[in-house]
Write a protein that holds these residues in place. Structure first.
Motif, PDB file in Angstrom:
ATOM      1  N   LEU A 128     -44.564  15.867  16.294  1.00 22.75           N
ATOM      2  CA  LEU A 128     -43.947  15.433  14.796  1.00 22.75           C
ATOM      3  C   LEU A 128     -43.605  14.466  14.696  1.00 22.75           C
ATOM      4  CD1 LEU A 128     -40.945  17.464  14.096  1.00 22.75           C
ATOM      5  CD2 LEU A 128     -40.064  15.738  16.138  1.00 22.75           C
ATOM      6  N   SER A 129     -44.609  15.080  12.823  1.00 20.02           N
ATOM      7  CA  SER A 129     -44.355  13.736  12.349  1.00 20.02           C
ATOM      8  C   SER A 129     -44.425  14.678  10.713  1.00 20.02           C
ATOM      9  CB  SER A 129     -45.780  13.838  12.328  1.00 20.02           C
ATOM     10  OG  SER A 129     -46.739  14.753  12.042  1.00 20.02           O
ATOM     11  N   LEU A 130     -44.541  14.023   9.218  1.00 19.91           N
ATOM     12  CA  LEU A 130     -43.751  14.152   8.376  1.00 19.91           C
ATOM     13  C   LEU A 130     -45.120  15.322   7.681  1.00 19.91           C
ATOM     14  CD1 LEU A 130     -43.721  10.486   6.480  1.00 19.91           C
ATOM     15  CD2 LEU A 130     -41.804  12.083   6.959  1.00 19.91           C
ATOM     16  N   ARG A 131     -46.109  15.699   8.055  1.00 19.09           N
ATOM     17  CA  ARG A 131     -46.589  16.423   7.691  1.00 19.09           C
ATOM     18  C   ARG A 131     -46.620  17.889   9.006  1.00 19.09           C
ATOM     19  NH1 ARG A 131     -53.315  17.500  10.081  1.00 19.09           N
ATOM     20  NH2 ARG A 131     -53.191  19.407   9.573  1.00 19.09           N
ATOM     21  N   LEU A 132     -46.224  17.516   9.429  1.00 20.18           N
ATOM     22  CA  LEU A 132     -45.215  18.820  10.130  1.00 20.18           C
ATOM     23  C   LEU A 132     -44.593  19.481  10.443  1.00 20.18           C
ATOM     24  CD1 LEU A 132     -45.620  20.970  12.558  1.00 20.18           C
ATOM     25  CD2 LEU A 132     -44.556  19.503  14.728  1.00 20.18           C
ATOM     26  N   MET A 179     -37.758   7.446  -1.790  1.00 18.51           N
ATOM     27  CA  MET A 179     -37.551   7.957  -1.154  1.00 18.51           C
ATOM     28  C   MET A 179     -38.770   7.599   0.023  1.00 18.51           C
ATOM     29  SD  MET A 179     -37.809  11.869  -0.895  1.00 18.51           S
ATOM     30  CE  MET A 179     -39.766  12.046  -1.687  1.00 18.51           C
ATOM     31  N   MET A 180     -40.360   7.298  -0.284  1.00 13.53           N
ATOM     32  CA  MET A 180     -41.526   7.779   0.164  1.00 13.53           C
ATOM     33  C   MET A 180     -41.130   6.402   1.208  1.00 13.53           C
ATOM     34  SD  MET A 180     -42.794  10.463   0.164  1.00 13.53           S
ATOM     35  CE  MET A 180     -43.430  10.021   1.733  1.00 13.53           C
ATOM     36  N   ALA A 181     -40.364   5.098   0.947  1.00  9.17           N
ATOM     37  CA  ALA A 181     -40.510   4.143   1.799  1.00  9.17           C
ATOM     38  C   ALA A 181     -39.582   4.470   3.175  1.00  9.17           C
ATOM     39  CB  ALA A 181     -40.162   3.079   0.938  1.00  9.17           C
ATOM     40  N   ALA A 182     -37.942   5.110   2.800  1.00  7.25           N
ATOM     41  CA  ALA A 182     -37.559   5.724   3.331  1.00  7.25           C
ATOM     42  C   ALA A 182     -37.865   7.118   4.294  1.00  7.25           C
ATOM     43  CB  ALA A 182     -36.421   6.241   2.642  1.00  7.25           C
ATOM     44  N   LEU A 183     -38.785   7.454   4.230  1.00 11.86           N
ATOM     45  CA  LEU A 183     -40.164   9.061   5.127  1.00 11.86           C
ATOM     46  C   LEU A 183     -40.605   7.887   5.590  1.00 11.86           C
ATOM     47  CD1 LEU A 183     -40.610  11.792   2.041  1.00 11.86           C
ATOM     48  CD2 LEU A 183     -39.020  11.912   4.610  1.00 11.86           C
ATOM     49  N   ASP A 184     -41.040   6.341   4.954  1.00 10.60           N
ATOM     50  CA  ASP A 184     -42.725   6.368   6.402  1.00 10.60           C
ATOM     51  C   ASP A 184     -41.687   5.551   7.623  1.00 10.60           C
ATOM     52  OD1 ASP A 184     -44.249   6.665   4.762  1.00 10.60           O
ATOM     53  OD2 ASP A 184     -44.773   4.792   3.661  1.00 10.60           O
ATOM     54  N   ASN A 185     -40.851   4.641   7.310  1.00 11.16           N
ATOM     55  CA  ASN A 185     -39.784   4.304   7.927  1.00 11.16           C
ATOM     56  C   ASN A 185     -39.495   5.306   9.461  1.00 11.16           C
ATOM     57  OD1 ASN A 185     -36.475   3.977   8.738  1.00 11.16           O
ATOM     58  ND2 ASN A 185     -37.688   2.314   9.776  1.00 11.16           N
ATOM     59  N   PHE A 186     -38.529   6.427   8.377  1.00 10.41           N
ATOM     60  CA  PHE A 186     -37.946   7.770   9.539  1.00 10.41           C
ATOM     61  C   PHE A 186     -39.384   7.921  10.660  1.00 10.41           C
ATOM     62  CE2 PHE A 186     -37.672  12.473   9.754  1.00 10.41           C
ATOM     63  CZ  PHE A 186     -36.641  12.980  10.387  1.00 10.41           C
ATOM     64  N   GLU A 187     -40.975   8.249   9.993  1.00 11.90           N
ATOM     65  CA  GLU A 187     -41.808   8.785  10.808  1.00 11.90           C
ATOM     66  C   GLU A 187     -42.078   8.318  11.767  1.00 11.90           C
ATOM     67  OE1 GLU A 187     -45.877  10.852  10.047  1.00 11.90           O
ATOM     68  OE2 GLU A 187     -46.076   9.236   9.209  1.00 11.90           O
ATOM     69  N   LYS A 188     -42.285   7.014  11.756  1.00  8.34           N
ATOM     70  CA  LYS A 188     -42.034   5.798  12.404  1.00  8.34           C
ATOM     71  C   LYS A 188     -41.290   5.760  13.701  1.00  8.34           C
ATOM     72  CE  LYS A 188     -44.841   2.548   9.257  1.00  8.34           C
ATOM     73  NZ  LYS A 188     -44.550   1.294   8.508  1.00  8.34           N
ATOM     74  N   PHE A 189     -39.887   5.589  13.362  1.00  9.53           N
ATOM     75  CA  PHE A 189     -38.818   6.170  14.171  1.00  9.53           C
ATOM     76  C   PHE A 189     -39.064   6.924  15.327  1.00  9.53           C
ATOM     77  CE2 PHE A 189     -34.905   7.604  14.819  1.00  9.53           C
ATOM     78  CZ  PHE A 189     -33.795   6.962  15.814  1.00  9.53           C
TER      79      PHE A 189
END
Length: 380
Positions: A128-132, A179-189
């Protein structure tokens, strides 16, 4: 600035607008579990565990077929489609009803998107990732009304919720350069990069944060609701997503939006998690009760079919297919069962005489039958 993030003034339009930049996950300071919040968390965990246990008493593939479609219909209805569960099942059996085809196809794409995500996670092809998430969005929006809104791609322009422009919108998500900084944090979470979070709570935090980031031009709500089921599966809470959380959100839409907004304006993560856990508990209990009712219905009807004597063999094969599909046409039943049209026709007439199947097309040929009592339980 709040614990949930901050509003930042942006240039654009006649008056400018304030976009919201979410604070990173997990919340800081950490969630404060009051006795009441701890109680509802334990209750929700128990309810999901019960659902998992009850679901193991049935054929999981058949249960998944039913519940995925129920979630798809409910989630799509939140977005304004008019299709019902019956519409979707008839569409999948080549017996298209009078409802607009665009609506039914939109719901069908939700089913395909969820299955795509489940398959990628279960086979280990992709976590489960940004790519998926982008892949799931691509399946969901690959045709129809959303196909012009960059399927499978994060937005490069500003979007907003409510109103005619960002300046009078109800909510404005982060601009693309934030947005991308928020998404990077989201994926790490999602990958526990900041430490382990209790799985049910993790799904609730992730859903709210995804809705706040709103990374696509369209389809964010449906993808955000899909995330809950996918996280439940990835975290081992449910072996399959026998969970239709959209029912709770549809019934409590105003309170849902209010709880999300209070995270942004007041940093009230605890209020959101409480609202969310009440829903998890309610839906899991209802799904478990429905599963038990379905199990009892199937047991009784199988006994009735078995009492048909010489005709029981073919009737049971057709009954098994009807139980799996809920709606079947004679041509489709013949194709999938390997029986002849006359044999299927006779079997369905016997099931109709037993009060199990109900003819709904009114045709002389290629008739369509529905397992009405099963459908009634799913629609309850």
């Amino acid at each position: 600035m709040s614990r949930g993030g901050r509003f930042v003034q942006q240039q654009g339009g006649p008056e400018g607008f304030a976009a919201f930049i979410p604070a990173p996950l997990p919340p800081a300071p950490p969630l404060a579990f009051s006795p009441e919040l701890q109680r509802i968390h334990e209750t929700a965990v128990h309810a999901v565990g019960q659902l998992e246990g009850v679901s193991r008493t049935m054929d999981p593939d058949r249960l998944l077929y039913m519940y995925v479609r129920k979630e798809a219909v409910l989630s799509s209805q939140i977005e304004g489609t008019q299709s019902t569960l019956t519409d979707l099942l008839e569409f999948e059996n080549d017996a298209v009803p009078g409802t607009p085809l665009d609506d039914v196809r939109e719901v069908s794409r939700y089913v395909a998107a969820l299955y795509h995500g489940l398959q990628r996670i279960e086979t280990g092809e992709l976590p489960l990732s940004l790519r998926l998430i982008r892949e799931i969005h691509g399946v969901l929006m690959r045709s129809g009304r959303g196909s012009v809104q960059s399927p499978g791609e994060f937005r490069r322009t500003q979007n907003w919720i409510g109103g005619s422009r960002p300046g009078n919108a109800h909510y404005v998500p982060p601009p693309p350069h934030e947005m991308m900084a928020a998404l990077d944090n989201f994926e790490k979470f999602l990958h526990d990069g900041y430490g382990r979070t209790a799985p049910i709570v993790k799904a609730g935090l992730a859903h709210a944060q995804f809705e706040t980031i709103h990374p696509f031009l369209d389809g964010n709500g449906r993808v955000g609701r899909l995330l809950i089921s996918l996280i439940f599966g990835a975290e081992g809470l449910l072996s399959q997503p026998f969970f239709y959380f959209s029912l709770y959100l549809k019934e409590n839409r105003s309170a849902y939006y209010d709880a999300l907004q209070r995270v942004r304006t007041h940093g009230d993560w605890e209020g959101w998690i409480y609202f969310y856990l009440v829903g998890v508990d309610s839906v899991a209990r209802q799904a478990a009760d429905t599963t038990l009712a379905l199990r009892d219905l199937f047991r009784r009807d199988q006994q009735r079919v078995a009492s048909l004597g010489r005709a029981a063999g073919s009737a049971m094969r057709v009954y098994d297919l009807l139980r799996e599909r809920i709606v079947v046409s004679i041509p489709r039943a013949a194709e999938e069962s390997g029986l002849t049209w006359p044999t299927v026709n006779g079997a369905l007439r016997r099931l109709e005489q037993l009060g199990i199947a109900r003819e709904v097309s009114g045709r002389n040929r290629a008739r369509v039958y529905v397992y009405q009592r099963q459908l009634d339980l799913l629609n309850a």
